[in-house]
Design a protein around this motif. Sequence first.
Motif, PDB file in Angstrom:
ATOM      1  N   THR A 180       3.020  35.091 -17.470  1.00  0.00           N
ATOM      2  CA  THR A 180       4.058  35.978 -16.980  1.00  0.00           C
ATOM      3  C   THR A 180       5.287  35.861 -17.879  1.00  0.00           C
ATOM      4  OG1 THR A 180       5.286  36.630 -15.000  1.00  0.00           O
ATOM      5  CG2 THR A 180       4.991  34.272 -15.349  1.00  0.00           C
TER       6      THR A 180
ATOM      7  N   GLU B 282       5.983  39.901  -9.540  1.00  0.00           N
ATOM      8  CA  GLU B 282       4.578  39.500  -9.531  1.00  0.00           C
ATOM      9  C   GLU B 282       4.500  37.990  -9.464  1.00  0.00           C
ATOM     10  OE1 GLU B 282       2.531  41.442 -12.712  1.00  0.00           O
ATOM     11  OE2 GLU B 282       2.973  43.428 -11.891  1.00  0.00           O
TER      12      GLU B 282
ATOM     13  N   HIS C 142      -0.744  45.406  -8.971  1.00  0.00           N
ATOM     14  CA  HIS C 142      -0.441  44.387  -7.981  1.00  0.00           C
ATOM     15  C   HIS C 142      -0.342  45.005  -6.590  1.00  0.00           C
ATOM     16  CE1 HIS C 142       3.423  46.062  -9.102  1.00  0.00           C
ATOM     17  NE2 HIS C 142       3.996  45.514  -8.070  1.00  0.00           N
ATOM     18  N   SER C 143      -0.329  46.333  -6.540  1.00  0.00           N
ATOM     19  CA  SER C 143      -0.189  46.973  -5.232  1.00  0.00           C
ATOM     20  C   SER C 143      -1.342  47.931  -4.988  1.00  0.00           C
ATOM     21  CB  SER C 143       1.142  47.724  -5.167  1.00  0.00           C
ATOM     22  OG  SER C 143       1.156  48.774  -6.119  1.00  0.00           O
TER      23      SER C 143
ATOM     24  N   GLY D 145       0.200  37.862 -10.213  1.00  0.00           N
ATOM     25  CA  GLY D 145       0.838  38.300  -8.979  1.00  0.00           C
ATOM     26  C   GLY D 145      -0.197  38.571  -7.910  1.00  0.00           C
TER      27      GLY D 145
ATOM     28  N   TYR E  67       5.820  39.221  -1.170  1.00  0.00           N
ATOM     29  CA  TYR E  67       5.712  40.255  -2.194  1.00  0.00           C
ATOM     30  C   TYR E  67       6.688  41.401  -1.993  1.00  0.00           C
ATOM     31  CZ  TYR E  67       1.536  37.727  -3.324  1.00  0.00           C
ATOM     32  OH  TYR E  67       0.667  36.738  -3.667  1.00  0.00           O
TER      33      TYR E  67
ATOM     34  N   LYS F  27      -4.771  38.646  -8.014  1.00  0.00           N
ATOM     35  CA  LYS F  27      -5.102  37.550  -7.113  1.00  0.00           C
ATOM     36  C   LYS F  27      -6.572  37.587  -6.702  1.00  0.00           C
ATOM     37  CE  LYS F  27      -3.587  35.708  -2.624  1.00  0.00           C
ATOM     38  NZ  LYS F  27      -2.755  36.043  -1.449  1.00  0.00           N
TER      39      LYS F  27
ATOM     40  N   ASP G 232       8.402  44.496  -4.822  1.00  0.00           N
ATOM     41  CA  ASP G 232       8.496  44.710  -6.255  1.00  0.00           C
ATOM     42  C   ASP G 232       9.864  45.205  -6.675  1.00  0.00           C
ATOM     43  OD1 ASP G 232       7.984  47.178  -5.292  1.00  0.00           O
ATOM     44  OD2 ASP G 232       6.213  47.556  -6.516  1.00  0.00           O
TER      45      ASP G 232
END
Lengths: 452, 452, 452, 452
Positions: free
Chosen positions: C213, C221, C155-156, C184, C52, C189, C54
């Motif tokens: 996506t 992602e 996603h973070s 992602g 991962y 997830k 970004d």
Amino acid sequence: MNNKVVDSRISPVGHLDALSRGEINKLLKNNQGNLYQLFRSCALAVLASGNYSDDGKALLEQYKDFDIQLLVQERGIKLEVMGAPAEAFVDGVMINGIAELLFSVMRDILYGHEKQSFPCANSEQATDAVFKILRNAKLIRPNIEPNVVVCWGGHSIRREEYNYTKKVGYELGLRGLDICTGCGPGAMKGPMKGATISHAKQRHTDGRYIGLTEPGIIAAESPNPIVNELVILPDIEKRLEAFVRVGHGFIVFPGGAGTAEEILYLLGILLDPANEPIPFPLVFTGPESAREYFQQIDDFIGITLGEKAQHRYQIIIDDQQQVAATMRQGINDVRAFRKREADAYNFNWLLRIDHDFQQPFEPDHQNMAELKLNKDQPAHKLAADLRRAFSGIVAGNVKDQGIRAIEQHGPFKLQGDTAIMEPMDKLLQSFVEQQRMKLPGTEYHPCYQLVK
Amino acid sequence: MNNKVVDSRISPVGHLDALSRGEINKLLKNNQGNLYQLFRSCALAVLASGNYSDDGKALLEQYKDFDIQLLVQERGIKLEVMGAPAEAFVDGVMINGIAELLFSVMRDILYGHEKQSFPCANSEQATDAVFKILRNAKLIRPNIEPNVVVCWGGHSIRREEYNYTKKVGYELGLRGLDICTGCGPGAMKGPMKGATISHAKQRHTDGRYIGLTEPGIIAAESPNPIVNELVILPDIEKRLEAFVRVGHGFIVFPGGAGTAEEILYLLGILLDPANEPIPFPLVFTGPESAREYFQQIDDFIGITLGEKAQHRYQIIIDDQQQVAATMRQGINDVRAFRKREADAYNFNWLLRIDHDFQQPFEPDHQNMAELKLNKDQPAHKLAADLRRAFSGIVAGNVKDQGIRAIEQHGPFKLQGDTAIMEPMDKLLQSFVEQQRMKLPGTEYHPCYQLVK
Amino acid sequence: MNNKVVDSRISPVGHLDALSRGEINKLLKNNQGNLYQLFRSCALAVLASGNYSDDGKALLEQYKDFDIQLLVQERGIKLEVMGAPAEAFVDGVMINGIAELLFSVMRDILYGHEKQSFPCANSEQATDAVFKILRNAKLIRPNIEPNVVVCWGGHSIRREEYNYTKKVGYELGLRGLDICTGCGPGAMKGPMKGATISHAKQRHTDGRYIGLTEPGIIAAESPNPIVNELVILPDIEKRLEAFVRVGHGFIVFPGGAGTAEEILYLLGILLDPANEPIPFPLVFTGPESAREYFQQIDDFIGITLGEKAQHRYQIIIDDQQQVAATMRQGINDVRAFRKREADAYNFNWLLRIDHDFQQPFEPDHQNMAELKLNKDQPAHKLAADLRRAFSGIVAGNVKDQGIRAIEQHGPFKLQGDTAIMEPMDKLLQSFVEQQRMKLPGTEYHPCYQLVK
Amino acid sequence: MNNKVVDSRISPVGHLDALSRGEINKLLKNNQGNLYQLFRSCALAVLASGNYSDDGKALLEQYKDFDIQLLVQERGIKLEVMGAPAEAFVDGVMINGIAELLFSVMRDILYGHEKQSFPCANSEQATDAVFKILRNAKLIRPNIEPNVVVCWGGHSIRREEYNYTKKVGYELGLRGLDICTGCGPGAMKGPMKGATISHAKQRHTDGRYIGLTEPGIIAAESPNPIVNELVILPDIEKRLEAFVRVGHGFIVFPGGAGTAEEILYLLGILLDPANEPIPFPLVFTGPESAREYFQQIDDFIGITLGEKAQHRYQIIIDDQQQVAATMRQGINDVRAFRKREADAYNFNWLLRIDHDFQQPFEPDHQNMAELKLNKDQPAHKLAADLRRAFSGIVAGNVKDQGIRAIEQHGPFKLQGDTAIMEPMDKLLQSFVEQQRMKLPGTEYHPCYQLVK
């Protein structure tokens, strides 16, 4: 005689459970007290499926060198056949359906053919045995709709009768019905062929073509490879019980002594007062040319078992759509009845079968002579002994043991009331005249004698 | 005329993709410029599958009130049919196989039958179009073994020829081969019926019975419900290309003008020098009674296209096992070749088809008159025009538009070298005499005239 | 930088249609004007699923030698990867789920990523394009029950937020619900992992883990291999439309600018008066620590879009069972509504999406500057431009093209009513403070500037 | 105590054979001499799967009103539960996995739990019984690749040990390995959870999560619903034999007395000279914190059974990938060995298990006192008695009957060589100190006393 034969090794086909080391031992050739001989002769019958003969002894003699062996491997077993009839193969590869039947034979011989496997001291135990043998063969499925039509009739019928059985099978298949027979040629093959075509048209992809047989009859009525659920019951009584517990509707095509035996077996059960409320669709049918045949049967039943017995079936001549529609409706009634009574769709538990009917009948000269063929008894008891009489005649005609007994001691002697023996004589004579006792073309030497 | 008809609502059968709102609109009756009329006439042809006639106009007139509608529902669509031929139903419920075919018709009409769907400006594009139509119909499967045998031949053949096609189909099926035909009666149905039985015996449960048709022919050669993969190609050239790209082996049974057309189409392609190295198993076969018929064809080919053409096929008379074994071996060779060349098992990409062969031939009076039936050209070009000549004759015999054209303007006029026209005359005459131009029992009025 | 890489050849996984020769050409490296570069970069993103980052540019630079090739074979194609990230493999064999995703990438790039593939001149055409892309990806299934829950969020996110998304996923799965996310890490997830466990307990063996996506976001992602239905939509607008058409219920977890964008997109559609009657379950949820975050979002919506917008969602803090039960109930209502209106269960046709929302927004400096961030317009129009503003910020944060634009021209300038710009400023500031703009641990340099 | 309970009726889940009327009778509550009580208590254990306690008596007392009944219906049976623990349900519907386990309990109780079911007079018969019970439970599949890893270890381990078991399970699953455990919490659940996630990533959709238990332990180690193949063996010896015959690789995580019992059982078998050539991958593993624990075990084995025993296992600390790779390699060796020896992949027939190991050990005060814990015997005999000693301690800790015996007669007395008793004392003391004898948080009262 010089037969074309093939040696081959075949992998398991169909859903087959793993075998324990103990089970494998029972089928090995050199193991004492084992099931090997029984396995070998049934296997040969399956492999000779195109090779119709109704002389039970002939096959084993024809393929003297035939052998079958289990091979143990890391992924399970294989079967090795040597000297097998070539017609079971295409370009040297065994027809898949035949391979599947071979493994069914193995499965059933292992499960239900040791004497001690199933005690049958009373009616409940005998029925339980039939259930477990069928369940072990995956015949008893958990979530079915009633749709099994049992088709009975001769294995050596004429072309036009055979074609008629195909047409009936086609119409049954169009209506989503599956076929169960004794799994030989003739009336046992035609309905399956017809249904195969209509099942394809209806995308009825899991069509069931059930064959129920037993070691004494399998050689004479070798299962055709369309059969995709074969069960080798240990004896004729369990085989007959399997038919009536598993079937939802019943059709009888023209046949000979075996067909008469089956009809009498059914009527013996249906005349039991305990079974009066149970719906049981039963149709006798054939092409126009079979009209007289069924008339004779109907007369014989009327005279010997009475009108009540005649009410338990319907005769339909030369109308396959009518036959199929009658079955469809009758099975709908069966479904409604079972639902109401919470009886299983996959096994007719409620039907009462007297322990008498379940006990193996050894058709030797003494037992045949002692049958009570008279009217001093309830109709269903008389039906039972009439059934035994015809069973003995079938044995004398086509079963290995029966043929040998007749060779040694002469024809069976049957005696009873004139009011029964005369119509019986007439019926049997008509079977002989119509060439229903043997495969057409062979001369018939009666294996019985009626002492009037 | 008074037909028995049924109204019914049917749910999707088979693997059917969801439709977009835009697609649904194209099939609605009241939508302008839509595909409704085409859908209706093809649907009717499928529903009339038992009702063989080879007069393309007759069916639509016979079922004037027939209508078919899409119903949009939360789980997808349903089809509602009104005034549908009763023979498509059993006890009021549509035969599943027919319902499946109906949805195939819908799928194909939507995908490939709008003019603009597939530009075909060159050979690559035309082939791409055929591929995509077949893929959309799920005919192009990712992981198959080569085993598709294309069976061609007449839809109106005699009983004994029909029985022979069944026997060939049976032997093909025993060897694990699937069947692809033009999906009507006669030689297009027999092999499927035969293979259905042997597939059952071989537990070949996913047997493929592929039917390839097109809107102009479907009414005369209505798909029988055993067909479980039906594709309606948009025109006859795409249909022919589909056969040769999808098939792995080819059998030609006796037939009439349509069969001759198919043979000439094949030879036209196979004589293309680019295709010389490509294996292409091709057998002409029939029962003993068809020996002379194939002799005539063989002579005609010898005279017009030469010996090289004759080397591309094999004639086998009255030996179904030999035919099947030849196909099996030929297809094994095809497999080896494709593996070596990394050509797809499911689509014969390497075969070169000239753009000429891919362009729709409009069999009107002018086009027919302009065909070059002479030897001043490569054999494969001559084969192409001979093919067109026979194509026009088929149209004049059985296709709606062709019949109307003949009614209006008289027979087609064909001219060319005497060395071609005379054998052609002879061949066509023999077709007429053998009643291969029309369903037996109807009188044949030639739709063509040979100008020698 | 020294990465561990692997070369490998992989066979098709999942249901993959055969490719035509023309299609294969489009993906070949040396073919002019082809889709190869797009295919390569998306494939790399899939292979780097554990890796991962970004920063959209980084990945391609990190694996400069990565290459992917189609190999044509007799059974279809294979893919050959060279220099692929080692984490996609176990003991040298590619993880099956990743191989499946790779073939999905290939499928989608081929189908929907050529400019001319789908004309989108009006709202109907754009929706039709989304439908067909999803259908081609087998996402639109014919016979489903509504059960797809779209989960959005960062996603973070922090560990405790991530754990909470797992718990919510677990409870959704227990209730038979499937998961759809942007595929992602983080909030995309967690729900899938949680649902995997509960689906196992419920024997929900065909659980769907849908990832939607587009090429611009996939590198940042990267889809995790639990995703078993991946679709690469051609642009962000089609991706967003795919979410709302396919989902039956919607959950928003804490996130950053991307999450705000998604919320504004939804509200823009839901505030359209045409959509008022359509049920649309929407819940914002997180653990206790996210209470303030959602308070800020809620305030921002209240101030800018009004109370009506606030009625379209529900905020539930730290109660995964309540969230799941709310979804289950909401989806039951959706089902009842669609059934009543005969709208498809598998695609929300009735929802009106303005053509404005469907047109790609190019977040360059000029377009960003021209956004109308004022209240002189209907709420759903304002929501649309607010959505675009956040979309631009996401691009400037993580998308390749956006990052380059910012590097060249400095931060985007946004202007509008103070009543909007001030709350927006506050919201964005809080995202920065909470480290929601970038992966935690990296310092954030704003890519935008609010001109008040 | 006030428990939330639910009444419900559940339909069969999983592949369940039909039951005969005789079999159904055995499970009815009011049938004399039947299996009802056993069925009820095992069923309750399954339903209480979330409700971990290791006091065997507690559960039955907690759910005094729990009842379970068979209902006979036309399509087979249903189960009706009354007063069942609410945690087995979601929104009033039983979790499918739990329902499946419930039907497994029914199946096994019926098949193997009547005393007379399986004579076990010698080693062959005992092994045959284990095989048939497993086969009846469909655990013995015909066509598998060796891939079953048995994971043993404590049900009451610490969080970090539990997390480690998940990581190991994840790595095993990535390598296509399936999991078999004793099916309770802790080390028996972690590997299954981990493997569920990696199986999803590998599209290993038919992942097997095998649980082997027996009536005496099931209440304390209730199967978690991920288990999708549960077998209730009739006694602890058959359960242990089932593990070693079915597993292909073996991992031991930290545990308490039960884990020691399992290790000693394995070593007792592996030290049998007949088993020397048989590959048997065996790894002891845990996180860093478990290093000392395994050191103690290793020391104890070295002192009591010798170096040869130590060569049969490998200790790997805190390296899940290494553990998984070792298993993968070890199982490859097992596969090669079985292929060479034609031993079944699905059942380790070649492993010799002494009849001693197969006979139920009744851990009462007398039997415990009579164990021979001295070195005047072959190592595998000593291992057998050491195994019995630990077995008795487990019974006294968590089994219903054992707990009652200790309450009545005080702790078991064990005696033997000082050279054995001292290390044993030390080992047991360390288990107590590390809280491995009981669920953490409960005080441990030793159920044994070492007489040195």
